[in-house]
Scaffold this motif. Structure first.
Motif, PDB file in Angstrom:
ATOM      1  N   LEU A  59      49.853  36.383  46.584  1.00  0.00           N
ATOM      2  CA  LEU A  59      49.143  36.490  47.815  1.00  0.00           C
ATOM      3  C   LEU A  59      48.839  35.024  48.097  1.00  0.00           C
ATOM      4  N   GLU A  60      48.290  34.125  47.298  1.00  0.00           N
ATOM      5  CA  GLU A  60      47.823  32.736  47.359  1.00  0.00           C
ATOM      6  C   GLU A  60      48.941  31.953  47.921  1.00  0.00           C
ATOM      7  N   THR A  61      50.179  32.208  47.674  1.00  0.00           N
ATOM      8  CA  THR A  61      51.167  31.293  48.077  1.00  0.00           C
ATOM      9  C   THR A  61      52.109  32.053  49.196  1.00  0.00           C
ATOM     10  N   GLY A  62      51.587  33.068  49.606  1.00  0.00           N
ATOM     11  CA  GLY A  62      52.127  33.728  50.907  1.00  0.00           C
ATOM     12  C   GLY A  62      53.179  34.658  50.584  1.00  0.00           C
ATOM     13  N   GLU A  63      53.664  34.841  49.535  1.00  0.00           N
ATOM     14  CA  GLU A  63      54.729  35.846  48.936  1.00  0.00           C
ATOM     15  C   GLU A  63      54.409  37.190  48.985  1.00  0.00           C
ATOM     16  N   LEU A  64      54.165  37.666  50.077  1.00  0.00           N
ATOM     17  CA  LEU A  64      53.308  39.174  50.458  1.00  0.00           C
ATOM     18  C   LEU A  64      54.265  40.327  49.687  1.00  0.00           C
ATOM     19  N   VAL A  65      55.760  40.292  49.819  1.00  0.00           N
ATOM     20  CA  VAL A  65      56.486  41.516  49.259  1.00  0.00           C
ATOM     21  C   VAL A  65      56.208  41.505  47.919  1.00  0.00           C
ATOM     22  N   ALA A  66      56.429  40.020  47.286  1.00  0.00           N
ATOM     23  CA  ALA A  66      56.265  40.144  45.648  1.00  0.00           C
ATOM     24  C   ALA A  66      54.980  40.440  45.260  1.00  0.00           C
ATOM     25  N   GLY A  67      53.944  40.027  46.061  1.00  0.00           N
ATOM     26  CA  GLY A  67      52.719  40.373  45.553  1.00  0.00           C
ATOM     27  C   GLY A  67      52.372  41.788  45.554  1.00  0.00           C
ATOM     28  N   ARG A  68      52.766  42.464  46.610  1.00  0.00           N
ATOM     29  CA  ARG A  68      52.677  44.122  46.803  1.00  0.00           C
ATOM     30  C   ARG A  68      53.418  44.736  45.535  1.00  0.00           C
ATOM     31  N   GLN A  69      54.611  44.338  45.074  1.00  0.00           N
ATOM     32  CA  GLN A  69      55.376  44.902  44.142  1.00  0.00           C
ATOM     33  C   GLN A  69      54.560  44.640  42.860  1.00  0.00           C
ATOM     34  N   ARG A 129      53.356  47.834  40.494  1.00  0.00           N
ATOM     35  CA  ARG A 129      53.731  47.737  39.175  1.00  0.00           C
ATOM     36  C   ARG A 129      52.317  47.880  38.235  1.00  0.00           C
ATOM     37  N   ALA A 130      51.305  47.048  38.449  1.00  0.00           N
ATOM     38  CA  ALA A 130      50.307  47.078  37.779  1.00  0.00           C
ATOM     39  C   ALA A 130      49.432  48.417  37.861  1.00  0.00           C
ATOM     40  N   GLU A 131      49.660  49.100  39.083  1.00  0.00           N
ATOM     41  CA  GLU A 131      49.021  50.370  39.126  1.00  0.00           C
ATOM     42  C   GLU A 131      49.764  51.314  38.109  1.00  0.00           C
ATOM     43  N   ALA A 132      51.270  51.136  38.162  1.00  0.00           N
ATOM     44  CA  ALA A 132      52.044  52.073  37.356  1.00  0.00           C
ATOM     45  C   ALA A 132      51.516  52.217  36.078  1.00  0.00           C
ATOM     46  N   CYS A 133      51.189  51.030  35.488  1.00  0.00           N
ATOM     47  CA  CYS A 133      51.037  50.671  34.157  1.00  0.00           C
ATOM     48  C   CYS A 133      49.631  51.338  33.994  1.00  0.00           C
ATOM     49  N   LEU A 134      48.660  51.555  34.817  1.00  0.00           N
ATOM     50  CA  LEU A 134      47.176  51.942  34.531  1.00  0.00           C
ATOM     51  C   LEU A 134      47.274  53.651  35.152  1.00  0.00           C
ATOM     52  N   ALA A 135      48.516  54.024  35.328  1.00  0.00           N
ATOM     53  CA  ALA A 135      48.495  55.307  35.840  1.00  0.00           C
ATOM     54  C   ALA A 135      47.671  56.491  35.239  1.00  0.00           C
ATOM     55  N   ASP A 136      47.414  56.288  33.929  1.00  0.00           N
ATOM     56  CA  ASP A 136      46.777  57.291  33.097  1.00  0.00           C
ATOM     57  C   ASP A 136      45.179  56.802  32.839  1.00  0.00           C
ATOM     58  N   ALA A 137      44.870  55.796  33.445  1.00  0.00           N
ATOM     59  CA  ALA A 137      43.576  54.982  33.417  1.00  0.00           C
ATOM     60  C   ALA A 137      42.544  55.755  34.331  1.00  0.00           C
ATOM     61  N   ALA A 162      48.097  40.974  33.497  1.00  0.00           N
ATOM     62  CA  ALA A 162      49.284  39.909  33.860  1.00  0.00           C
ATOM     63  C   ALA A 162      49.717  40.123  35.137  1.00  0.00           C
ATOM     64  N   LEU A 163      50.218  41.283  35.528  1.00  0.00           N
ATOM     65  CA  LEU A 163      50.568  41.780  36.860  1.00  0.00           C
ATOM     66  C   LEU A 163      49.624  41.631  38.022  1.00  0.00           C
ATOM     67  N   LEU A 164      48.601  42.003  37.806  1.00  0.00           N
ATOM     68  CA  LEU A 164      47.329  41.670  38.626  1.00  0.00           C
ATOM     69  C   LEU A 164      47.281  40.122  38.902  1.00  0.00           C
ATOM     70  N   GLY A 165      47.423  39.388  38.053  1.00  0.00           N
ATOM     71  CA  GLY A 165      47.411  37.814  38.063  1.00  0.00           C
ATOM     72  C   GLY A 165      48.494  37.339  38.963  1.00  0.00           C
ATOM     73  N   LEU A 166      49.767  37.931  38.649  1.00  0.00           N
ATOM     74  CA  LEU A 166      50.735  37.838  39.355  1.00  0.00           C
ATOM     75  C   LEU A 166      50.720  38.164  40.847  1.00  0.00           C
ATOM     76  N   GLY A 167      50.200  39.124  41.234  1.00  0.00           N
ATOM     77  CA  GLY A 167      49.716  39.713  42.467  1.00  0.00           C
ATOM     78  C   GLY A 167      48.973  38.681  43.162  1.00  0.00           C
ATOM     79  N   GLU A 168      48.022  38.219  42.684  1.00  0.00           N
ATOM     80  CA  GLU A 168      46.930  37.565  43.232  1.00  0.00           C
ATOM     81  C   GLU A 168      47.451  35.945  43.656  1.00  0.00           C
ATOM     82  N   CYS A 169      48.476  35.541  42.764  1.00  0.00           N
ATOM     83  CA  CYS A 169      49.247  34.308  42.817  1.00  0.00           C
ATOM     84  C   CYS A 169      50.099  34.306  43.981  1.00  0.00           C
TER      85      CYS A 169
END
Length: 431
Positions: free
Chosen positions: A114-124, A128-136, A105-112
């Protein structure tokens, strides 16, 4: 569950356990063993995991189906609607404690974003997605890492974007983690920053690796994206027919997948190819098509970037007034933090238009603003070209020493190694 199914404690317990044991479990006084949970799951007709975690297998499956639906919504160009879906799914995934679904879900929100130009929000979101997958394993974290890199790239932070991509590639290749989809995603994503930095040799190498990896990938959307990125390196090498063929393959794949955003990007790149080949009428047609598709989806940042390239074609076709109006209309949507390279390109083109109209002061102001943007982004090739334009302007107005300084600055950028801050190129994948 027992009460809902009309079972007594004895019926649930027998033949292995006693009604008293069931009573202690239901009151929370005793924690059941795995064997007990398997017995109870069998009697209740549910999965072991549902009793062990408290999560309904049916609800998890439904959540994953809805994630797929959100991906489809985004793919057809409805970024805002997809973001609403992803936001709801993120709350549910967090409530259920599902780390993988949270990350999706976080990856999807990030892609959305980027699409709408909200780069800071996208990076965040990507962080968060990376943190969720820290053990993966690292391949599972690659989409989040790549998303972060793209957010930095679009913000004009070219070197840091390349740093993220190259360090991840090195870790994958040197660690023997040969995941074709992960590698293809990273190499294709590195082409744009490499080209903007003037590192054409490294961009060509990334394209070569991406093309070699494509047959091993099971993701047609990823392969299509790769073809679009590779076209940039083919253009730089003068192989325009091959570039157009690569884009045609990408467009065909995107049409089959009904991914309108990427299809718009194919029109964008084909317009770029035609412009480089001097086919300005066809370039204008393709770029207008891309701009219309992206504007309809309110992809503000990408629309602004296409508008800059369309303005360049219009100027070259003698439509300078229309080009200038288009550029002034999009500059508010671009900034050092949002599309620095294209913002600089807009000021560069406005400078050329002003110079043609003998408005020397306006031209110099636009060139200087473009220079500041490009220095921050580290776009070496564009910097060298701009220094030449500025030097020519200063020389024509009698400021010879200032012109010499501009030319020297340009030569410094042109002769700088076309590499990143890391020096050596990433390790080669085991193709």
């Amino acid at each position: 569950m027992r009460v809902e199914q009309g079972l007594t404690q004895r019926q649930l317990a027998e033949p292995v356990y006693t009604p008293a044991y069931i009573s202690t479990l239901e009151s929370g006084r005793v924690r059941p063993s795995d064997d007990a949970l398997r017995h109870l799951a069998g009697r209740l007709g549910v999965a072991f995991d549902e009793l062990a975690t408290g999560r309904s297998a049916r609800l998890v499956t439904e959540l994953r189906l809805r994630l797929t639906e959100a991906q489809r919504t985004f793919a057809v160009g409805e970024a805002e609607a997809a973001a609403e879906q992803y936001a709801e799914l993120l709350v549910e995934a967090e409530t259920q404690g599902l780390a993988g679904e949270q990350a999706a879900a976080l990856l999807g929100l990030g892609e959305c974003a980027l699409e709408t130009g909200e780069l800071v929000a996208g990076r965040q979101y990507f962080e968060r997605a990376e943190a969720c997958l820290a053990d993966a394993p690292l391949p599972a974290r690659v989409p989040a890492l790549r998303g972060r890199a793209v957010a930095h790239y679009l913000a004009g932070e070219l070197r840091y974007a390349v740093y993220l991509l190259e360090t991840t590639l090195d870790e994958l290749n040197r660690g023997g983690l040969h995941d074709p989809d992960a590698l293809l995603l990273l190499y294709a994503s590195a082409i744009g920053p490499y080209m903007d930095m003037g590192a054409h040799a490294r961009a060509a190498q990334a394209a070569e690796f991406a093309l070699a990896l494509a047959p091993q990938s099971g993701d047609p959307a990823l392969v299509a994206r790769m073809h679009r990125s590779v076209a940039r390196t083919l253009v730089a090498e003068g192989r325009l027919a091959e570039a157009d063929a690569s884009l045609a393959k990408a467009a065909e794949l995107y049409r089959g997948l009904q991914i309108r955003t990427e299809l718009a990007n194919c029109h964008w790149m084909r317009g770029y190819v035609y412009a480089q080949d001097g086919q300005l009428e066809r370039a204008e047609e393709e770029l207008r098509e891309a701009l219309g598709m992206l504007s309809a989806k309110r992809a503000a940042l990408y629309s602004s970037q296409v508008a800059v390239e369309l303005a360049d074609v219009l100027h070259r076709r003698g439509k300078s007034d229309e080009a200038a109006a288009l550029l002034h209309g999009v500059l508010d949507d671009l900034s050092p933090e949002r599309g620095a390279v294209h913002s600089a390109a807009a000021h560069r083109l406005l400078g050329i238009i002003a110079e043609d109209a003998r408005r020397t002061e306006d031209a110099e102001e636009h060139y200087v603003r473009a220079l500041s943007l490009l220095e921050r982004a580290g776009a070496a090739g564009d910097l060298a070209d701009l220094c030449r334009l500025l030097g020519d302007l200063l020389r024509r107005t009698g400021r010879v020493e200032a012109a010499l300084d501009a030319y020297r600055t340009g030569l410094g950028h042109r002769t700088a190694p076309g590499t990143t801050t890391l020096g050596p190129a990433p390790a080669q994948p085991p193709l």
